[in-house]
Scaffold this motif. Structure first.
Motif, PDB file in Angstrom:
ATOM      1  N   LEU A   1     -12.362 -34.361  -7.431  1.00 32.24           N
ATOM      2  CA  LEU A   1     -12.321 -35.424  -6.707  1.00 32.24           C
ATOM      3  C   LEU A   1     -10.616 -35.783  -6.340  1.00 32.24           C
ATOM      4  O   LEU A   1     -10.471 -36.504  -5.669  1.00 32.24           O
TER       5      LEU A   1
ATOM      6  N   VAL B   1      -9.273 -39.549  -5.570  1.00 34.93           N
ATOM      7  CA  VAL B   1     -10.181 -40.485  -6.024  1.00 34.93           C
ATOM      8  C   VAL B   1      -9.806 -40.218  -7.909  1.00 34.93           C
ATOM      9  O   VAL B   1      -9.955 -39.463  -8.184  1.00 34.93           O
TER      10      VAL B   1
ATOM     11  N   LEU C   1     -12.577 -46.108  -4.458  1.00 33.80           N
ATOM     12  CA  LEU C   1     -13.631 -45.278  -5.080  1.00 33.80           C
ATOM     13  C   LEU C   1     -13.008 -44.741  -6.214  1.00 33.80           C
ATOM     14  O   LEU C   1     -11.832 -44.131  -6.108  1.00 33.80           O
TER      15      LEU C   1
ATOM     16  N   HIS D   1     -18.005 -40.568  -0.748  1.00 33.36           N
ATOM     17  CA  HIS D   1     -16.792 -40.715  -0.162  1.00 33.36           C
ATOM     18  C   HIS D   1     -16.814 -40.225   1.089  1.00 33.36           C
ATOM     19  O   HIS D   1     -16.263 -40.729   1.863  1.00 33.36           O
TER      20      HIS D   1
END
Length: 261
Positions: free
Chosen positions: A137, A142, A120, A112
């Motif tokens: 995340l 994400v 992603l 990232h």
């Protein structure tokens, strides 16, 4: 809260006697993690009993980042820095990236920051790993999907991914019992056991990547150096063009495989 004043030499000696190679470093980390003498004693007792240091601390250092880990979750290894570097080197600008068998989400977390991807996501079959990866995340927006390899990934990304990274299990089933106790007793077997020859999951990753990658996209995987020839044959059989990358210092081997344009 009163500061604690541990007997550092005694603590180091106890850790070293238990087989901790980096006893001095571990002692300092455990001291920093404890807010009372009783808490420190408990941490040291559990470390001496064989619990992974990272599970006791609640985090692992990976590629310069502090990644949250939890009991039962695969601890990211230093050698996997090669996989992340190899993946980043073939990604291209603003890629669409999927981190398969993501564990704690460590690879996705690093990518990232390195790639500025336009999309992603991460995925893992283990619900404990998925919960941990979401913890790492979620601050970056994400998504982490739970399911078997590509199965839970939104179908609109089939044939459109620029990069698939997979730190899939590759230890042969018969060798899992020979792994350090920290791994085989405290990490999920689904993150370690790669089947009879260690390549069972990676064969399925290769077959799926051939369908999910965009033309010119890349798969990046980690494997042992002794398995690299057999895995290259698998990747070529799936229509991908493999390249082996090895780092002696990390004792690591990665393979990138391009879907021809």
């Amino acid at each position: 809260m009163a500061p604690i004043h541990p007997d550092r030499p005694a603590l180091v000696a106890r850790l070293r006697a238990a087989g901790c190679v980096y006893a001095e470093d571990e002692a300092e980390l455990l001291i920093a993690a404890a807010d009372t003498a009783e808490a420190l004693t408990d941490l040291v007792d559990r470390r001496v009993a064989g619990l992974p240091l990272e599970h006791l601390l609640g985090w692992a250092e990976f590629c310069g980042l502090r990644v949250a880990v939890e009991p039962g979750v695969f601890v990211p290894r230093g050698r996997t820095a090669l996989l992340v570097a190899a993946a980043a080197s073939v990604a291209g600008p603003a890629p669409a990236v999927l981190d398969l068998c993501c564990g704690s989400g460590a690879a996705a977390l690093v990518l990232h920051g390195r790639l500025a991807p336009r999309w992603l996501a991460a995925a893992d079959i283990d619900p404990v790993a998925v919960a941990c990866a979401r913890r790492n995340l979620a601050p970056f927006g994400v998504p982490v999907y739970q399911g078997d390899l590509f199965a839970p990934v939104p179908p609109e990304w089939r044939g459109r991914l620029d990069l698939v990274v997979a730190n899939a299990p590759y230890v042969p089933s018969g060798a899992v019992a020979l792994m350090p106790a920290e791994a085989r007793l405290h990490e999920s077997s689904v993150a370690l056991d790669g089947g009879a020859d260690g390549l069972a999951v990676l064969r399925r990753v290769a077959a799926g990547a051939a369908e999910w990658l965009a033309p010119g996209g890349h798969l990046a995987v980690e494997v042992s150096v002794t398995q690299s020839g057999a895995l290259c044959a698998v990747l070529a059989g799936a229509g991908l063009v493999p390249t082996v990358v090895h780092d002696d210092d990390l004792d690591a081997t990665a393979i990138t495989a391009r879907r021809p344009a």
